[in-house]
Motif scaffolding. Sequence first.
Motif, PDB file in Angstrom:
ATOM      1  N   ILE A  55      77.220  19.238  17.935  1.00  0.00           N
ATOM      2  CA  ILE A  55      76.283  18.596  18.860  1.00  0.00           C
ATOM      3  C   ILE A  55      75.360  17.649  18.090  1.00  0.00           C
ATOM      4  CG2 ILE A  55      74.300  19.091  20.364  1.00  0.00           C
ATOM      5  CD1 ILE A  55      75.835  21.646  21.234  1.00  0.00           C
ATOM      6  N   HIS A  56      75.060  16.510  18.689  1.00  0.00           N
ATOM      7  CA  HIS A  56      74.126  15.543  18.101  1.00  0.00           C
ATOM      8  C   HIS A  56      72.718  15.689  18.687  1.00  0.00           C
ATOM      9  CE1 HIS A  56      72.511  11.872  16.418  1.00  0.00           C
ATOM     10  NE2 HIS A  56      72.115  11.527  17.637  1.00  0.00           N
ATOM     11  N   ARG A  57      72.643  15.929  19.993  1.00  0.00           N
ATOM     12  CA  ARG A  57      71.347  16.045  20.683  1.00  0.00           C
ATOM     13  C   ARG A  57      71.276  17.387  21.386  1.00  0.00           C
ATOM     14  NH1 ARG A  57      67.225  13.495  23.790  1.00  0.00           N
ATOM     15  NH2 ARG A  57      67.148  14.341  25.893  1.00  0.00           N
ATOM     16  N   LEU A  58      70.300  18.187  20.976  1.00  0.00           N
ATOM     17  CA  LEU A  58      70.048  19.483  21.601  1.00  0.00           C
ATOM     18  C   LEU A  58      68.810  19.396  22.473  1.00  0.00           C
ATOM     19  CD1 LEU A  58      70.603  22.164  18.820  1.00  0.00           C
ATOM     20  CD2 LEU A  58      71.671  22.121  21.067  1.00  0.00           C
ATOM     21  N   THR A  59      68.869  20.016  23.638  1.00  0.00           N
ATOM     22  CA  THR A  59      67.690  20.092  24.498  1.00  0.00           C
ATOM     23  C   THR A  59      67.402  21.550  24.831  1.00  0.00           C
ATOM     24  OG1 THR A  59      68.978  19.850  26.535  1.00  0.00           O
ATOM     25  CG2 THR A  59      68.086  17.827  25.550  1.00  0.00           C
ATOM     26  N   ALA A  60      66.187  21.780  25.247  1.00  0.00           N
ATOM     27  CA  ALA A  60      65.762  23.092  25.739  1.00  0.00           C
ATOM     28  C   ALA A  60      64.621  22.852  26.711  1.00  0.00           C
ATOM     29  CB  ALA A  60      65.306  23.986  24.590  1.00  0.00           C
ATOM     30  N   THR A  61      64.512  23.732  27.692  1.00  0.00           N
ATOM     31  CA  THR A  61      63.417  23.637  28.645  1.00  0.00           C
ATOM     32  C   THR A  61      62.659  24.950  28.671  1.00  0.00           C
ATOM     33  OG1 THR A  61      64.767  24.385  30.517  1.00  0.00           O
ATOM     34  CG2 THR A  61      64.649  22.002  30.135  1.00  0.00           C
ATOM     35  N   CYS A  62      61.422  24.864  29.118  1.00  0.00           N
ATOM     36  CA  CYS A  62      60.635  26.076  29.364  1.00  0.00           C
ATOM     37  C   CYS A  62      59.612  25.775  30.448  1.00  0.00           C
ATOM     38  CB  CYS A  62      59.967  26.589  28.082  1.00  0.00           C
ATOM     39  SG  CYS A  62      58.649  25.564  27.429  1.00  0.00           S
TER      40      CYS A  62
END
Length: 185
Positions: free
Chosen positions: A125-132
């Motif tokens: 993966i090149h771009r990782l995202t996460a939400t909270c």
Amino acid sequence: MQKIAQLQLPSGQLLALRTFTEEDFDEVHEYATDPLVYRYAEWGPNTEAQTREFIAQAMAQQEDSISCAVVLDDQVIGAAAVWSTDATVPAGELGYGLNSKYWGRGYATAVAGLLVELGFTTLGIHRLTATCAPANAASARVLQKNGFKLEGRLRDHKRVRGEFRDSLLFSRLRTDPPPSAEAQA
């Protein structure tokens, strides 16, 4: 059961990510029914059937995702995952949840760091995202300690127990510099 990643903590404890087994049910169900753990999540409280279904799905590993039990010295203390979100773009997302008995000790920060490494190396993966949730300051801090940058607020992004909720969106690129030791403290 297969160890996926591990980290020796400064305390001498061993924090590991490993595949789930059916024997993990009691420990998983304990945190999956804890209101402190699921208060910001779309799931919870889990019924026994939901916990068994979660474990079965996590055991059925997919090529483009890694779902793991978080284990501290042979005790399951949570769950973590990193997965591809787009087949045409090397993008992905990560998530984690720990038993509230283990909060505030740096374990979530260590787990997120292991997930970042797995996402970038194992999944490519090149771009990782996460939400909270905006109110989940502890999770936002875990992400920031791992080099994630706040990109913005997603309005009515999740439905949690029948109510819409905003989410904060964080991202980290493979090309971003690693977080400094001061940021991780």
